[in-house]
Scaffold this active site. Structure first.
Site, short mmCIF file in Angstrom:
data_model
loop_
_atom_site.label_atom_id
_atom_site.label_comp_id
_atom_site.label_asym_id
_atom_site.label_seq_id
_atom_site.Cartn_x
_atom_site.Cartn_y
_atom_site.Cartn_z
N LYS A 66 31.23 97.48 86.32
CA LYS A 66 30.76 98.60 87.17
C LYS A 66 30.70 98.16 88.63
O LYS A 66 31.16 98.86 89.52
CB LYS A 66 29.35 99.06 86.74
CG LYS A 66 29.27 99.62 85.34
CD LYS A 66 27.88 100.15 85.03
CE LYS A 66 26.79 99.11 84.98
NZ LYS A 66 26.92 98.12 83.90
N ARG A 143 19.65 104.68 83.92
CA ARG A 143 19.81 103.86 82.71
C ARG A 143 18.92 104.36 81.59
O ARG A 143 18.94 103.81 80.49
CB ARG A 143 19.40 102.45 83.05
CG ARG A 143 20.48 101.40 82.81
CD ARG A 143 19.97 100.15 83.42
NE ARG A 143 20.58 98.95 83.07
CZ ARG A 143 21.23 98.20 83.96
NH1 ARG A 143 21.44 98.63 85.18
NH2 ARG A 143 21.69 97.03 83.61
N ARG A 177 30.72 84.92 84.35
CA ARG A 177 30.40 85.46 85.67
C ARG A 177 29.72 84.42 86.58
O ARG A 177 28.83 83.71 86.14
CB ARG A 177 29.47 86.66 85.45
CG ARG A 177 29.34 87.57 86.60
CD ARG A 177 29.11 88.97 86.18
NE ARG A 177 27.93 89.19 85.34
CZ ARG A 177 27.50 90.39 84.99
NH1 ARG A 177 28.16 91.46 85.39
NH2 ARG A 177 26.44 90.53 84.23
N ARG A 221 23.90 84.00 86.95
CA ARG A 221 22.70 84.83 86.81
C ARG A 221 21.88 84.33 85.62
O ARG A 221 22.43 84.01 84.57
CB ARG A 221 23.11 86.28 86.55
CG ARG A 221 23.37 87.07 87.81
CD ARG A 221 23.99 88.42 87.54
NE ARG A 221 23.25 89.25 86.58
CZ ARG A 221 23.51 90.53 86.36
NH1 ARG A 221 24.47 91.13 87.04
NH2 ARG A 221 22.83 91.22 85.47
N ARG A 232 20.77 92.60 76.21
CA ARG A 232 21.07 93.65 77.19
C ARG A 232 22.01 94.69 76.58
O ARG A 232 21.90 95.89 76.85
CB ARG A 232 21.67 93.03 78.45
CG ARG A 232 20.61 92.34 79.30
CD ARG A 232 21.20 91.34 80.27
NE ARG A 232 22.10 91.94 81.22
CZ ARG A 232 23.08 91.27 81.85
NH1 ARG A 232 23.27 89.99 81.61
NH2 ARG A 232 23.85 91.88 82.70
P1 AMP Z 1 22.41 94.84 86.24
O1 AMP Z 1 22.80 93.97 87.38
O2 AMP Z 1 22.77 96.27 86.45
O3 AMP Z 1 22.87 94.30 84.92
O4 AMP Z 1 20.81 94.82 86.21
C1 AMP Z 1 20.09 93.62 86.02
C2 AMP Z 1 18.72 93.94 85.46
O5 AMP Z 1 17.97 94.72 86.39
C3 AMP Z 1 18.73 94.76 84.18
O6 AMP Z 1 18.93 94.00 83.01
C4 AMP Z 1 17.33 95.38 84.23
O7 AMP Z 1 16.34 94.44 83.86
C5 AMP Z 1 17.17 95.67 85.71
N1 AMP Z 1 17.66 97.04 86.05
C6 AMP Z 1 18.71 97.34 86.85
N2 AMP Z 1 18.85 98.66 86.96
C7 AMP Z 1 17.88 99.22 86.20
C8 AMP Z 1 17.51 100.56 85.90
N3 AMP Z 1 18.17 101.62 86.38
N4 AMP Z 1 16.44 100.75 85.08
C9 AMP Z 1 15.74 99.72 84.59
N5 AMP Z 1 16.04 98.43 84.83
C10 AMP Z 1 17.11 98.18 85.63
#
Ligand code: AMP
Length: 286
Positions: A66, A143, A177, A221, A232
């Site tokens: 994404k 989400r 990554r 990360r 996840r």
């Molecule tokens: P991502 O980089 O999008 O994988 O996000 C990393 C982490 O941030 C996720 O695993 C969640 O813990 C948190 N996170 C990011 N976006 C959201 C969201 N819209 N709602 C809840 N938690 C989020």
């Protein structure tokens, strides 16, 4: 902290909406209205003047890409790419009061509360608004169904791009990554060669290696370990897949099965979005 505490109170949903409404109210509604992927229709960009703003959402499992594709489209279309995961990581790397609480949640692969996300997103949108930004490509938001409903209340989303990739490849991609700790760019050291299996076509992806000035500064990360990635993915199925259905019912979703890495997928994505000419015209005037 006071603002956050206020948001976390049970009666806070109207203040979240208010904050969110304030942040989003000045973004104008875009014109893409005929996204009907069920009928294989491609988006119709009928405004060649470019006076329209894009209000797009990118959905898809962790690791699907994404960030990569949203960021490329953001450069192409001149609209901000807003990734809530980045906002969470920025907060994590600050020594703010939220940081420790967030680290625990994120490093277990769980979702941060809607309230915290709305707060971070509102601040980001307000900062962008003051710089004259308009439109957005949201990545990693909404989400949860609640996030999608509130977003729906406050603004009109024009298009939702749902990126899809087989799960074994998703895991390999997450584990490969890397991020440059200095410039923030993302890379991938995994060389993926997934065999054809149970009707799923074989898939290859070349690594996306960093230039030499980044290669000594790469970090991984904390939530890109196998155990956390699997959690996840589970959380995605439970909480975020209903969001796909939410937009599917609205006829706004464009499903996109990634055919491989960036060289194969990017031109196909532009084609699916009816933007291949857009890229040619942009590079001609650049
Ligand atoms: P991502 O980089 O999008 O994988 O996000 C990393 C982490 O941030 C996720 O695993 C969640 O813990 C948190 N996170 C990011 N976006 C959201 C969201 N819209 N709602 C809840 N938690 C989020």
């Amino acid at each position: 902290m006071a603002a956050l505490t206020r948001l976390l109170k049970p009666s806070s949903s109207s203040s979240i909406t208010f904050l969110f409404r304030r942040s989003l109210s000045s973004t104008t509604t875009a014109v893409v209205s005929d996204i009907e992927s069920q009928h294989n229709q491609r988006p119709n960009f009928s405004d060649p003047k470019g006076s329209r703003n894009f209000q797009w959402v990118f959905l898809g499992c962790p690791g699907v890409g994404k960030g990569t594709y949203a960021s490329r489209l953001s450069t192409l279309l001149g609209v901000p790419h807003i990734a809530t995961g980045d906002l969470v990581r920025e907060e994590l790397s600050s020594s703010g009061p939220l940081s420790r609480q967030l680290a625990e949640i994120v490093n277990q692969g769980k979702l941060v509360s809607d309230e915290i996300i709305f707060n971070l997103l509102s601040k980001r949108l307000e900062a962008g608004e003051s710089k004259g930004e308009s439109g957005f490509i949201l990545d990693g938001f909404p989400r949860t169904i609640r996030q999608a409903e509130i977003l729906d209340e406050v603004t009109e989303i024009d298009l939702v791009v749902n990126l899809k990739l087989r799960e074994d490849v998703l895991v390999e991609k997450c584990l490969g990554r890397r991020i440059c700790s200095q410039c923030g760019k993302g890379f991938n050291v995994a060389s993926i060669n997934a065999k054809e299996e149970n009707g799923r076509p074989a898939m290859s992806m070349a690594p996306l290696l960093p230039p030499s000035h980044c290669s000594t500064k790469l970090i991984t990360r904390a939530d890109d370990t196998e155990e956390v990635v699997k959690e996840r993915l589970r959380v995605y199925q439970e909480k975020s897949q209903p969001v796909e259905d939410f937009y599917r019912e609205q006829g706004k979703i464009m499903e996109f099965d990634l055919p491989g890495g960036i060289p194969e997928s990017w031109p196909k994505l532009l084609e699916a979005l009816n933007l291949e000419d857009y890229e040619v015209k942009r590079s001609a005037v650049a």
